[in-house]
Write a protein that holds these residues in place. Structure first.
Motif, short mmCIF file in Angstrom:
data_model
loop_
_atom_site.label_atom_id
_atom_site.label_comp_id
_atom_site.label_asym_id
_atom_site.label_seq_id
_atom_site.Cartn_x
_atom_site.Cartn_y
_atom_site.Cartn_z
N LEU A 130 -5.38 6.11 -1.96
CA LEU A 130 -4.60 5.04 -1.54
C LEU A 130 -4.44 4.09 -2.60
O LEU A 130 -5.16 4.03 -3.53
N VAL A 151 -5.11 2.67 10.34
CA VAL A 151 -4.41 2.21 9.49
C VAL A 151 -5.28 1.35 8.49
O VAL A 151 -6.33 0.54 8.73
N TYR A 152 -4.84 1.68 7.14
CA TYR A 152 -5.74 1.15 6.17
C TYR A 152 -5.02 -0.19 5.44
O TYR A 152 -3.86 0.06 4.98
N TYR A 153 -5.51 -1.34 5.26
CA TYR A 153 -5.03 -2.42 4.74
C TYR A 153 -5.59 -2.84 3.43
O TYR A 153 -6.89 -2.74 3.42
N GLU A 156 0.85 -1.27 -0.06
CA GLU A 156 0.19 0.02 -0.04
C GLU A 156 0.77 1.31 -0.07
O GLU A 156 2.08 1.24 0.62
N SER A 157 0.31 2.43 -0.67
CA SER A 157 1.09 3.71 -0.59
C SER A 157 -0.12 4.70 -0.56
O SER A 157 -1.21 4.44 -0.98
N GLY A 177 -0.89 6.94 2.19
CA GLY A 177 -1.52 7.29 3.12
C GLY A 177 -0.82 8.58 3.65
O GLY A 177 0.20 9.13 3.23
N THR A 194 -1.09 1.03 5.69
CA THR A 194 -0.72 2.78 5.60
C THR A 194 -1.43 3.47 6.48
O THR A 194 -2.89 3.22 6.55
N GLN A 195 -0.72 4.40 7.23
CA GLN A 195 -1.41 5.21 8.06
C GLN A 195 -2.31 6.51 7.39
O GLN A 195 -1.59 7.06 6.56
N GLN A 224 0.67 -4.63 4.16
CA GLN A 224 1.25 -4.13 5.64
C GLN A 224 0.53 -3.02 6.27
O GLN A 224 0.75 -2.84 7.49
N ARG A 275 -9.85 -1.24 7.56
CA ARG A 275 -9.11 -0.20 8.45
C ARG A 275 -9.28 -0.63 9.80
O ARG A 275 -10.07 -1.33 10.25
N CYS A 287 -2.72 0.26 -3.96
CA CYS A 287 -2.23 -1.12 -3.62
C CYS A 287 -1.90 -2.03 -4.70
O CYS A 287 -2.56 -2.29 -5.54
#
Length: 124
Positions: free
Chosen positions: A20, A93-95, A6-7, A9, A118-119, A116, A38, A22
């Motif tokens: 976001l 935190v988003y998954y 993920e990216s 955040g 992303t906040q 993993q 989340r 993924c």
């Protein structure tokens, strides 16, 4: 082996937007359903959005319906979550997750692979 990364955040003010991403490796999202979950501090992980293998069907939690949009680009092997009108209660935190066994599911246990996290922090 499938990996999800993920990216996107970060910290944003209430009313703002974030997108976001993924990115998947090892398996294409064209053969997997994609999902976003989340987890806020002290709370259980909760469903946010899911998209079917083909991308034709999407489902959202009531708390984000109308504000968030899930999409996928199978050519880029990436699932996105566009988040608009963000609220402080969206802080978590988003998954990202991928399911090879079922399409467009809201059930966390039906996802095989997880990123993993992303906040996302929304300030008031």
């Amino acid at each position: 082996q499938v990996q999800l990364v993920e990216s996107g955040g970060g910290l944003v003010q209430a009313g703002g937007s974030l997108r976001l991403s993924c990115a998947a490796s090892g398996r294409t999202f064209s053969s997997s359903a994609g999902g976003w979950f989340r987890q806020a501090p002290g709370k259980e992980r909760e469903f946010v959005a899911t998209i079917s293998r083909s991308g034709s069907r999407t489902y959202y939690s009531d708390s984000v319906e109308g504000r968030f949009t899930i999409s996928k680009d199978n050519a880029k092997n990436t699932v996105y979550l566009q988040m608009n009108s963000l609220k402080p209660e969206d802080t978590a935190v988003y998954y990202c997750a991928a399911s090879t066994v079922i399409t467009a599911t809201m059930v966390a246990s039906q996802y095989d692979y997880w990123g993993q996290g992303t906040q996302v922090t929304v300030s008031s």
